[in-house]
Write a protein that holds these residues in place. Structure first.
Motif, short mmCIF file in Angstrom:
data_model
loop_
_atom_site.label_atom_id
_atom_site.label_comp_id
_atom_site.label_asym_id
_atom_site.label_seq_id
_atom_site.Cartn_x
_atom_site.Cartn_y
_atom_site.Cartn_z
N LEU A 32 -3.54 -7.79 -20.94
CA LEU A 32 -3.78 -6.89 -19.87
C LEU A 32 -2.99 -6.89 -18.56
CD1 LEU A 32 -7.57 -7.50 -19.98
CD2 LEU A 32 -6.83 -5.40 -20.34
N GLN A 33 -2.71 -8.03 -18.49
CA GLN A 33 -1.67 -8.21 -17.18
C GLN A 33 -0.32 -7.73 -17.61
OE1 GLN A 33 -2.92 -8.73 -14.60
NE2 GLN A 33 -4.34 -10.51 -14.22
N GLY A 34 0.05 -8.02 -18.66
CA GLY A 34 1.48 -7.74 -19.38
C GLY A 34 1.61 -6.26 -19.09
N TYR A 35 0.44 -5.30 -19.39
CA TYR A 35 0.51 -4.03 -19.85
C TYR A 35 0.34 -3.45 -18.32
CZ TYR A 35 -0.18 0.78 -21.06
OH TYR A 35 0.18 1.96 -21.39
N ALA A 36 -0.45 -4.09 -17.33
CA ALA A 36 -0.33 -3.68 -15.87
C ALA A 36 0.94 -3.65 -15.38
CB ALA A 36 -1.53 -4.13 -15.06
N ALA A 37 1.65 -4.84 -15.68
CA ALA A 37 2.96 -4.94 -14.91
C ALA A 37 4.06 -4.01 -15.66
CB ALA A 37 3.34 -6.36 -15.33
N SER A 38 3.87 -3.53 -16.85
CA SER A 38 4.85 -2.67 -17.22
C SER A 38 4.51 -1.33 -16.58
CB SER A 38 4.77 -2.61 -18.81
OG SER A 38 3.35 -2.11 -19.21
N CYS A 39 3.39 -0.90 -16.34
CA CYS A 39 2.94 0.25 -15.73
C CYS A 39 3.41 0.22 -14.26
CB CYS A 39 1.51 0.56 -15.90
SG CYS A 39 1.36 0.82 -17.63
N GLY A 40 4.05 -0.88 -13.74
CA GLY A 40 4.21 -0.89 -12.37
C GLY A 40 3.13 -1.19 -11.33
N LEU A 41 2.02 -1.61 -11.81
CA LEU A 41 0.76 -1.65 -11.17
C LEU A 41 0.64 -3.42 -10.45
CD1 LEU A 41 -1.72 0.15 -13.28
CD2 LEU A 41 -0.68 0.75 -11.11
N PRO A 42 -0.15 -3.72 -9.43
CA PRO A 42 -0.50 -4.67 -9.22
C PRO A 42 -1.16 -5.49 -10.28
CG PRO A 42 -1.00 -3.22 -7.24
CD PRO A 42 -0.78 -2.41 -8.67
N PRO A 43 -1.10 -7.00 -10.10
CA PRO A 43 -1.92 -7.82 -11.04
C PRO A 43 -3.39 -7.32 -11.30
CG PRO A 43 -0.73 -9.32 -9.61
CD PRO A 43 -0.53 -7.98 -9.10
N PHE A 55 0.81 -1.09 0.00
CA PHE A 55 -0.04 0.02 -0.07
C PHE A 55 0.94 1.51 0.06
CE2 PHE A 55 -1.98 3.65 2.49
CZ PHE A 55 -3.18 3.62 1.79
N SER A 56 1.77 1.25 0.70
CA SER A 56 2.83 2.54 1.15
C SER A 56 3.55 2.84 -0.30
CB SER A 56 3.57 2.17 2.31
OG SER A 56 4.33 1.35 2.02
N GLU A 57 3.75 1.78 -0.88
CA GLU A 57 4.50 1.91 -2.11
C GLU A 57 3.83 2.38 -3.38
OE1 GLU A 57 7.97 -1.36 -1.46
OE2 GLU A 57 6.17 -2.21 -2.25
N LEU A 58 2.43 2.49 -3.29
CA LEU A 58 1.51 2.68 -4.34
C LEU A 58 1.10 4.33 -4.27
CD1 LEU A 58 -1.18 0.15 -4.31
CD2 LEU A 58 0.71 0.40 -5.87
N THR A 59 1.24 4.99 -5.29
CA THR A 59 0.73 6.44 -5.19
C THR A 59 -0.75 6.64 -4.75
OG1 THR A 59 0.19 6.65 -7.55
CG2 THR A 59 2.51 6.94 -7.10
#
Length: 328
Positions: free
Chosen positions: A62-73, A4-8
């Motif tokens: 979808l999952q690959g793009y989310a990962a490339s954006c630094g987001l959780p699955p 949580f703390s690592e997310l904007t």
């Protein structure tokens, strides 16, 4: 996965959005929903599905793009109850009669196991099932073709078997529609139904399958859009502090992920800013909205403003969501 703390703040707020979209591939708008709105999940409908192979390719993208954006699955969700509500068709296994035909533990387990294996195989990690609504004997309501047969205790037993078998195959189960719509005759897709059943009667019947599922560790629960006038005369369940914070979390002790039903339904008569505020104040974790519009942005903006005002409860909600993602 980020904590949580690592997310904007924008990334945190996005985790609370589960959205529908148009198209069958990773479009520019889908990229925008992920990289700019930073949504935590998507839900697929018939309009998004051409074949199992296409769904798998889309889910992977979808999952690959989310990962490339630094987001959780992402949650990649679908309504696969069997019967009249089943988005994936053949060549996946079809259960044409749905829940009404799942009248034994073995039948429920077969449905849950088969559906879990097949959904997981094409990239889904969340199924909006099972339905835990109870239809009283001799009653013909809007859920007639979607409910398990038998008494409330039977519904709970069969539902928990489906839930457990789905999750054993890597597909999160979302039990629905709390606190129960088996007694209704009006469709919340089209209008705002009201139910004046006394609370004690709901406790003795409609709520029993949900309690069974909660005791068995239900990962997530979807709220109904019905207004239960003996509990809250003002707000329907999906926007009601009395039902979510008071009954579901307080009296019944449920501490898992709670989501609304589709906020596009006609039962939602208020504007999206008001809905977002009520979602926050009611201790609902995820807003589900299934048709692309500027309401996505409105929800995100209002939830962000509420998160800045009430950071503690926001952190708890996002923490629940991230913990659920850790399961998958």
């Amino acid at each position: 996965m980020k904590t949580f703390s690592e997310l904007t703040l924008d990334e945190q707020v996005g985790q609370r959005l589960l959205v529908g979209f148009d198209g069958t591939e990773l479009t520019g708008d889908l990229r925008y929903l992920i990289d700019t709105l930073k949504v935590g999940g998507v839900i697929l409908f018939t309009r998004n599905i051409e074949s199992p192979e296409q769904v798998k390719e889309l889910a992977d993208a979808l999952q690959g793009y989310a990962a490339s954006c630094g987001l959780p699955p992402l949650f990649v969700a679908v309504d696969q109850e069997g019967g009249v509500v089943a988005r994936m068709k053949e060549p996946l296994t079809v259960f044409p009669e749905g829940a009404p035909a799942l009248n034994t533990v073995e039948a429920a387990q077969h449905f849950g196991r088969t559906t879990g294996i097949e959904l997981s195989g094409v990239g889904f990690n969340m199924d909006m099932a099972p339905v835990l609504d109870v239809q009283p004997d001799g009653f013909s309501g809007v859920m007639e073709k979607r409910v398990f047969p038998g008494a409330p205790e039977d519904v709970g037993t069969l539902g928990v078997q489906v839930m457990a078998c789905l999750e054993a195959e890597g597909v999160l189960s979302v039990v629905k529609h709390f606190p129960g719509i088996g007694r209704t005759t009006l469709d919340s897709h089209l209008t705002l139904p009201e139910l004046d059943t006394p609370f004690a009667e709901l406790m003795g019947a409609d709520l029993l399958p949900f309690d069974t599922a909660f005791q068995a560790g239900a990962s997530a629960v979807m709220l109904s859009h019905i207004r239960y006038t003996d509990i809250d005369r003002e707000w329907n369940a999906s926007l009601s502090p009395e039902i979510v914070k008071g009954l579901l979390r307080g009296r019944m002790g449920y501490n898992g992920v709670v989501m609304t039903d589709d906020l596009d339904m006609k039962a939602i008569t208020c504007d999206m800013e008001t809905a977002a505020r009520q979602i926050f104040l009611s201790d609902v974790d995820i807003a589900l909205i299934c048709h692309r519009s500027d309401r996505y942005e409105t929800l995100a903006e209002t939830l962000k403003a509420m998160a800045e005002k009430f950071p503690g409860s926001h952190a708890i909600s996002v923490g629940r969501i991230l913990a659920l993602k850790e399961k998958i």
